[in-house]
Structures are given as C-alpha cells and as structure tokens.
Design a protein around this motif. Sequence first.
Motif, mmCIF file in Angstrom:
data_model
loop_
_atom_site.group_PDB
_atom_site.id
_atom_site.type_symbol
_atom_site.label_atom_id
_atom_site.label_comp_id
_atom_site.label_asym_id
_atom_site.label_seq_id
_atom_site.Cartn_x
_atom_site.Cartn_y
_atom_site.Cartn_z
ATOM 1 N N GLY A 57 41.227 37.282 35.580
ATOM 2 C CA GLY A 57 40.998 38.114 36.747
ATOM 3 C C GLY A 57 41.093 37.294 38.018
ATOM 4 N N ALA A 58 40.322 37.677 39.000
ATOM 5 C CA ALA A 58 40.364 37.014 40.302
ATOM 6 C C ALA A 58 39.857 35.577 40.213
ATOM 7 C CB ALA A 58 39.526 37.799 41.301
ATOM 8 N N CYS A 88 37.669 34.417 36.875
ATOM 9 C CA CYS A 88 36.828 35.315 36.094
ATOM 10 C C CYS A 88 37.693 36.040 35.051
ATOM 11 C CB CYS A 88 36.164 36.336 37.016
ATOM 12 S SG CYS A 88 34.711 35.689 37.906
ATOM 13 N N ALA A 90 39.720 38.993 32.968
ATOM 14 C CA ALA A 90 40.615 40.067 33.398
ATOM 15 C C ALA A 90 39.797 41.312 33.731
ATOM 16 C CB ALA A 90 41.621 40.383 32.298
ATOM 17 N N GLY A 91 40.252 42.020 34.753
ATOM 18 C CA GLY A 91 39.577 43.241 35.177
ATOM 19 C C GLY A 91 38.623 43.034 36.337
ATOM 20 N N MET A 92 38.252 41.780 36.593
ATOM 21 C CA MET A 92 37.378 41.498 37.735
ATOM 22 C C MET A 92 38.249 41.223 38.956
ATOM 23 S SD MET A 92 34.243 39.289 36.038
ATOM 24 C CE MET A 92 33.374 39.221 37.615
ATOM 25 N N GLU A 93 38.192 42.116 39.925
ATOM 26 C CA GLU A 93 39.029 41.995 41.116
ATOM 27 C C GLU A 93 38.431 41.051 42.146
ATOM 28 O OE1 GLU A 93 39.797 45.900 42.546
ATOM 29 O OE2 GLU A 93 40.939 46.505 40.764
ATOM 30 N N GLU A 94 37.183 40.707 41.967
ATOM 31 C CA GLU A 94 36.533 39.708 42.812
ATOM 32 C C GLU A 94 35.744 38.787 41.898
ATOM 33 O OE1 GLU A 94 33.733 39.478 46.800
ATOM 34 O OE2 GLU A 94 33.393 41.087 45.356
ATOM 35 N N CYS A 95 35.860 37.485 42.131
ATOM 36 C CA CYS A 95 35.160 36.504 41.299
ATOM 37 C C CYS A 95 34.147 35.777 42.171
ATOM 38 C CB CYS A 95 36.147 35.525 40.668
ATOM 39 S SG CYS A 95 35.408 34.475 39.383
#
Length: 254
Positions: A57-58, A88, A90-95
Amino acid sequence: MRHTIRNTILFTSALAIAACGGPDEDAAELDVATTDGEAAALADAVEPGDFADLELGAKIVGPQGPEVKTSLSNEGGVLADITSYVACPAGMEECDPATAPEGTIYTYVHVVYPGEDMDPTTGAGDGPDDVDVEMATAFKMVAPALGFTGMAGFSKAEAISAGGEKMQVVVTCDATGALIWTVNAGDGGDQWEDAEPMTFYWQSTLPPAGPAPHYEIHANEVSAVGDGPYPGPDAQASNACSSINSQTAPQSAS
C-alpha cells in the motif's frame, strides 16, 4: 574485470532459497547438505519471498519524504547508493503509524545500487567519490531486525538480470538477530556489480523511528555502511531471528 567469487560456506551452498527457480533445478536447490557448514546454512536460512509478489500500500512519508536516498560508504569512498522506504499493506491509501490499525505489518524495502544510482541529485550523485564495484557479495543489517516477522526476500528478476539463472541469494540471521542477504555468483561467475540495482525487503511489526546507520554492503572485499529506515525499540516486539537461531543452537550435554 569480473572476479571469481571467493568461496565461503554461505556462498557455495546452493540452497532451496535460490534467487530463481528457472529450468536448472539442480542450481536452485540443495537437497542434501554435504558438509557440516552447509547443514548449518540450510538450517539457519530464511525462506525468501519474491519482491514481485508483494502487494504493498502507501509508503510512510517522513521528514525526507516517502523515500530515503543516501549512500553506503567507508573511508575509501562510496560503494553503493541506496534508496529505502517503508510501506503499509495493500489497500492502505495512507501509511501513518499514528493512525494505522493495530497489527499492521510494515515492509522495509531497500534498493541497492553498487557504485551509484547515476542520479546526480541523490546518494553519491555523479561525482568522483564513488568506487568501481566489481564484486558485491552481501547486503546486511548491522543491528537486530527489530519486530522481524520472519518474512524477507529480494527481487528475483533483478538477481537474474545481474548474474543469470544461477545467481543465488541466501537470506540468514546472524547471532545478533540481524538479517544478511548473501549474493552468490551467477552464470560463468557473473557477479553483482556496478549498474546492477537489486531490491531487498523485510517485514516488521514495528514502524520506523527514523533513518539509522544500520545497513551495510560488502563489496570489493570491504564493507561500507549507511542510513536506512529502522524501527525503534519495543520491549513487546519479537524478532523471528531468535526463533530461527534457537533451533540451530548447539545443545548442552545433560
């Protein structure tokens, strides 16, 4: 000029965790250890994943942005440039570790460029301080892999690009709990060298506390150290290296 790699137990063990699984299966796997050293290497090895299979992710955005770009150097000059980041799942648009859900696994990624990355704005840039790397044999941590989950690996495509189908990367834990990616010579003794970036990764339950001088390359028979994202201490966090090492520790006589 390309050199023949100087053999060590880790370098000569063609383990099941080879850098590629191409048509030459004998090169990719050692079914039976023929020496005590090879047996120890097999037992200590971390089964690696392929970076191409990761779904991330992000990235964490720190004071230097989403990536840390620096060099691995010693008193003789720069042996490699390194670009690192922490992502982070996959699927987390902000880490953001401050808001990430409990149990988030952080993937530490390090792209190592022997010599330099040829980008004049990062790392060694294109100045005269870089060293011509003819043979790089390992990338490693020089501090324990805090929060290590047991999942680590590298880009198998980049390993093949650097040394052909016989190029092997062995991932192990040292006695301190640090990770080592040992790079074995490929087709015809082809080495990991200048202009051949390779990506390594490991996963932790802990987010980075900031860049720290805990990463090292071994090249041209010397070592060079530099910064990369590194977790902060946490008394509750484990390190999978402890379990791996305990399984192969000599047993005392009863």
